[in-house]
Design an enzyme around this catalytic site. Structure first.
Site, PDB file in Angstrom:
ATOM      1  N   GLU A  24       0.742  -1.397  -0.008  1.00  0.00           N
ATOM      2  CA  GLU A  24       0.013  -0.050   0.164  1.00  0.00           C
ATOM      3  C   GLU A  24       0.896   1.074   0.139  1.00  0.00           C
ATOM      4  O   GLU A  24       0.485   2.288  -0.635  1.00  0.00           O
ATOM      5  CB  GLU A  24      -0.963   0.031   1.182  1.00  0.00           C
ATOM      6  CG  GLU A  24      -1.931  -1.056   1.347  1.00  0.00           C
ATOM      7  CD  GLU A  24      -3.159  -0.928   0.201  1.00  0.00           C
ATOM      8  OE1 GLU A  24      -2.870   0.112  -0.420  1.00  0.00           O
ATOM      9  OE2 GLU A  24      -3.742  -1.718   0.450  1.00  0.00           O
TER      10      GLU A  24
ATOM     11  N   ARG B 108       0.603   3.851  -3.233  1.00  0.00           N
ATOM     12  CA  ARG B 108       0.206   5.136  -2.986  1.00  0.00           C
ATOM     13  C   ARG B 108       1.273   6.269  -2.892  1.00  0.00           C
ATOM     14  O   ARG B 108       1.012   7.128  -3.455  1.00  0.00           O
ATOM     15  CB  ARG B 108      -0.854   5.044  -1.520  1.00  0.00           C
ATOM     16  CG  ARG B 108      -1.937   4.110  -2.091  1.00  0.00           C
ATOM     17  CD  ARG B 108      -3.150   4.178  -0.849  1.00  0.00           C
ATOM     18  NE  ARG B 108      -3.706   3.018  -0.743  1.00  0.00           N
ATOM     19  CZ  ARG B 108      -4.956   2.793  -0.461  1.00  0.00           C
ATOM     20  NH1 ARG B 108      -5.578   3.819   0.009  1.00  0.00           N
ATOM     21  NH2 ARG B 108      -5.644   1.899  -0.594  1.00  0.00           N
TER      22      ARG B 108
ATOM     23  N   ASP C  66      -5.279  -9.513  -8.052  1.00  0.00           N
ATOM     24  CA  ASP C  66      -5.515  -8.503  -9.171  1.00  0.00           C
ATOM     25  C   ASP C  66      -4.225  -8.113 -10.025  1.00  0.00           C
ATOM     26  O   ASP C  66      -4.077  -8.207 -11.131  1.00  0.00           O
ATOM     27  CB  ASP C  66      -6.529  -7.174  -8.659  1.00  0.00           C
ATOM     28  CG  ASP C  66      -6.360  -6.735  -7.487  1.00  0.00           C
ATOM     29  OD1 ASP C  66      -5.203  -7.067  -7.033  1.00  0.00           O
ATOM     30  OD2 ASP C  66      -6.937  -5.904  -6.930  1.00  0.00           O
TER      31      ASP C  66
ATOM     32  N   GLU D 257     -12.275   1.094 -10.406  1.00  0.00           N
ATOM     33  CA  GLU D 257     -11.942   0.073 -11.624  1.00  0.00           C
ATOM     34  C   GLU D 257     -12.757   0.200 -12.656  1.00  0.00           C
ATOM     35  O   GLU D 257     -12.365  -0.008 -13.890  1.00  0.00           O
ATOM     36  CB  GLU D 257     -11.825  -1.411 -10.916  1.00  0.00           C
ATOM     37  CG  GLU D 257     -10.726  -1.711 -10.036  1.00  0.00           C
ATOM     38  CD  GLU D 257     -11.025  -1.065  -8.703  1.00  0.00           C
ATOM     39  OE1 GLU D 257     -12.026  -0.772  -8.228  1.00  0.00           O
ATOM     40  OE2 GLU D 257      -9.913  -1.007  -7.755  1.00  0.00           O
TER      41      GLU D 257
ATOM     42  N   THR E 269      -0.875   1.024 -10.196  1.00  0.00           N
ATOM     43  CA  THR E 269      -2.216   0.618 -10.077  1.00  0.00           C
ATOM     44  C   THR E 269      -3.080   1.486  -9.067  1.00  0.00           C
ATOM     45  O   THR E 269      -4.148   1.116  -8.815  1.00  0.00           O
ATOM     46  CB  THR E 269      -2.141  -0.901  -8.963  1.00  0.00           C
ATOM     47  OG1 THR E 269      -3.220  -1.592  -9.196  1.00  0.00           O
ATOM     48  CG2 THR E 269      -1.446  -0.695  -7.940  1.00  0.00           C
TER      49      THR E 269
HETATM   50  C1  DMJ Z   1      -6.603   0.887  -4.835  1.00  0.00           C
HETATM   51  O1  DMJ Z   1      -5.586   1.090  -3.883  1.00  0.00           O
HETATM   52  C2  DMJ Z   1      -5.631   0.363  -6.033  1.00  0.00           C
HETATM   53  O2  DMJ Z   1      -6.322   0.422  -7.409  1.00  0.00           O
HETATM   54  C3  DMJ Z   1      -5.383  -1.234  -5.790  1.00  0.00           C
HETATM   55  O3  DMJ Z   1      -4.825  -1.711  -6.782  1.00  0.00           O
HETATM   56  C4  DMJ Z   1      -6.734  -1.976  -5.724  1.00  0.00           C
HETATM   57  N1  DMJ Z   1      -7.612  -1.316  -4.667  1.00  0.00           N
HETATM   58  C5  DMJ Z   1      -7.754   0.236  -4.570  1.00  0.00           C
HETATM   59  C6  DMJ Z   1      -8.954   0.701  -5.262  1.00  0.00           C
HETATM   60  O4  DMJ Z   1      -9.913  -0.053  -5.399  1.00  0.00           O
END
Ligand code: DMJ
Length: 550
Positions: free
Chosen positions: A133, A137, A276, A435, A525
């Site tokens: 995370e 981020r 994912d 998403e 992501t």
């Molecule tokens: C985000 O932190 C990122 O997109 C991650 O890959 C998946 N979950 C959240 C958003 O839903």
């Protein structure tokens, strides 16, 4: 010549008719004559931001209804969770807006954030933080703030790069602390000691340690220091070879891995949480760094997905991606997380390499497999739109179970408006996740088909309608997650996720922007864009694939 002349003579009339038509279509589509979709989205961002600045500035976690604010669990110090995740969205909006008031507001907020990053943010934090995370981020946010700060000449870019290096140095030592090179799930940023997951037998989530590579490789590229690159790519060899992913799993991966042995823990395979972005970063590494190894690994995985996980709902034949809780030879569960909705956009990018579909189909490399991926991208994106369109709020729940006509025990499950899926009582929440609008953004720019903008606008309007928190006796407002987006009246929860600002509003904004070249940038992501790497620079710096996989 004659034709040219006559067009020239009637030029202003033609322009006039075209602008009338455009205005009419715009009005019909978005039913708002006052602001353009982009301006509306900017406004929503600025409302959310102003409320955060006023009530929770600097804090990582903000509950907009109670106005409670705090930092990450186990830590008194802020990580920049909301600020750092949002800076590049503000830079993009600042650069593209045609509203001078918004532009000034964005600039003020960017510079205030930059000042906070420079003078308050300190990653010498004596607390266990999640490596994945924090990488996607914070490191991702700092790196793309650096990129846009340079690109658009906003503020002082070195502030972001310095902070990114400091953070990455604290995170990267985690690769060295397990026998396999696969990091444990957390690390103490002050002591440098990494820590195993406290549950699941200490296993690391497979998607977590395979979703650090874009950030680490981009930092190597910027600093000419190959350490980050080498550490992060090294996880793949033991993972692939010791589990025999290519032959035994057809490119699919169970969601947990023992970081000491590199062997999978359990057999649960899904494209939702913990699975994912394993698939996402295979393709995106290829797109960012041109490394063909990752395109080949991606190809194998997509074949595996098509062979084992794709199915269709009843009664309307919506294509979905199911789960294999008991391994690839077990039964297919029709459950799908909203998180899986990133896959439509990914497949579309994998098929086209970011070119418009018509151009891509004319390339020498276009083939039947890419055509088939493209079709799956379109079908799955439609399904994800249906997950919104078939609920009373027009917003999708966190998880659905598709109607596959088997003996599902559905007695207390909610059935969707046209019968294609069910929602279990505990899965009715909505976290304003990105998403689906992410996939709509990709599909729109690769096709220019207006239906994707129309669907995106509906979703945006429903977010505004149902997630808005209007403070009594004041003009200010913000937007929050929902406890339940299925049963009317819609129930709110007291929580704002940073990806509402970092991803959802950014992807919506870019959906309505005309100037997006998907061959030039790759989104991490968390929707933080990095520029595609220059092959000559890569060569000169000696950066490239350092592993082989058998
Ligand atoms: C985000 O932190 C990122 O997109 C991650 O890959 C998946 N979950 C959240 C958003 O839903």
């Amino acid at each position: 010549m004659k034709l040219k002349n006559s067009i020239f003579n009637y030029g202003w009339q033609i322009k006039f008719i075209v602008s009338l038509l455009t205005a009419f279509i715009g009005y019909k589509l978005f039913n708002n004559p006052q602001y353009s979709p982009k301006q509306e989205i900017e406004l929503t961002f600025l409302e959310t931001w102003a409320d955060y600045e006023l009530n929770a500035w600097g804090y990582d976690i903000y509950s907009p209804i109670s106005h409670d604010r705090r930092n990450m669990p186990h830590s008194n110090e802020p990580m920049g969770w909301i600020i750092v995740d949002s800076i590049d969205t503000m830079m993009i909006m600042y650069n593209k807006t045609d509203n001078i008031h918004s532009k000034a507001q964005f600039l003020k907020s960017i510079l205030k954030s930059q000042n906070w990053v420079e003078n308050t943010l300190n990653y010498d934090i004596d607390a266990e933080i999640n490596i994945f995370e924090t990488t996607i981020r914070m490191l991702g946010g700092l790196l793309s703030a650096y990129y846009y700060s340079e690109e658009f000449d906003i503020g002082n870019s070195t502030v972001y790069l310095k902070k990114a290096i400091d953070l990455a140095d604290r995170l990267a030592i985690s690769f060295d602390q397990s026998p396999s090179g696969i990091p444990y799930s957390s690390i103490n940023l002050h002591t440098g000691k990494s820590v195993k997951n406290h549950i699941d037998n200490g296993a690391s989530s497979t998607a977590e340690f395979t979703t650090l590579q874009l950030e680490m490789k981009y930092l190597s590229y910027l600093t000419n220091n190959s350490t980050y690159w080498k550490y992060s790519e090294a996880v793949y060899k033991p993972l692939y070879e010791n589990n025999n992913i290519l032959e035994k799993y057809d490119g699919l991966v169970p969601i947990y891995t023992n970081p000491d042995t590199s062997l999978f823990f359990g057999e649960n395979i899904r494209l939702g949480s913990r699975g994912d972005s394993f698939y996402e970063y295979l393709l995106k590494q290829y797109l960012l760094t041109h490394e063909t190894l990752y395109y080949n690994l991606y190809r194998t995985s997509i074949r595996g997905i098509k062979k084992h996980l794709v199915s269709k709902s009843s009664p309307n034949g919506l294509v979905y991606i199911g789960e294999k809780e008991h391994g690839i030879h077990g039964p297919l569960s029709p459950k799908m997380d909203h998180l899986v909705c990133f896959l439509g956009g990914l497949l579309a990018m994998g098929a086209t390499n970011g070119l418009n579909i018509n151009d891509a189909q004319n390339q020498a490399w276009w083939d039947a497999e890419r055509q088939d991926d493209w079709k799956l991208a379109e079908d799955l994106t439609y399904t994800c739109y249906q997950m919104y369109d078939q609920t009373p709020s027009g917003l999708a729940p966190e998880i659905v179970v598709f109607n596959n006509f088997t003996n599902l025990n559905t007695h207390n499950w909610w059935k969707s408006l046209r019968g294609d899926f069910y929602v279990k009582p505990l899965d009715k929440h909505n976290l304003q996740r990105p998403e689906t609008v992410e996939s709509l953004m990709f599909l729109y720019h690769l096709t220019k088909d207006e239906k994707y903008r129309k669907w995106g606008w509906e979703i945006f309007e429903n977010f505004r309608k149902h997630t808005k928190v209007q403070y009594e006796g004041s003009n200010s407002c913000t937007y929050t997650s929902l406890k339940n987006c299925i049963d009317l009246p819609i129930e709110k929860s007291d929580n704002i996720e940073s990806f509402w600002l970092a991803e959802t509003l950014k992807y919506l904004y870019l959906l309505f922007d005309d100037d997006v070249d998907l061959t030039q940038i790759v989104f991490n992501t968390e929707a933080h864009p990095f520029p595609v790497m220059n092959k000559t620079i890569l060569q000169k710096s000696g950066l490239g694939t350092g592993i082989s996989i058998h």
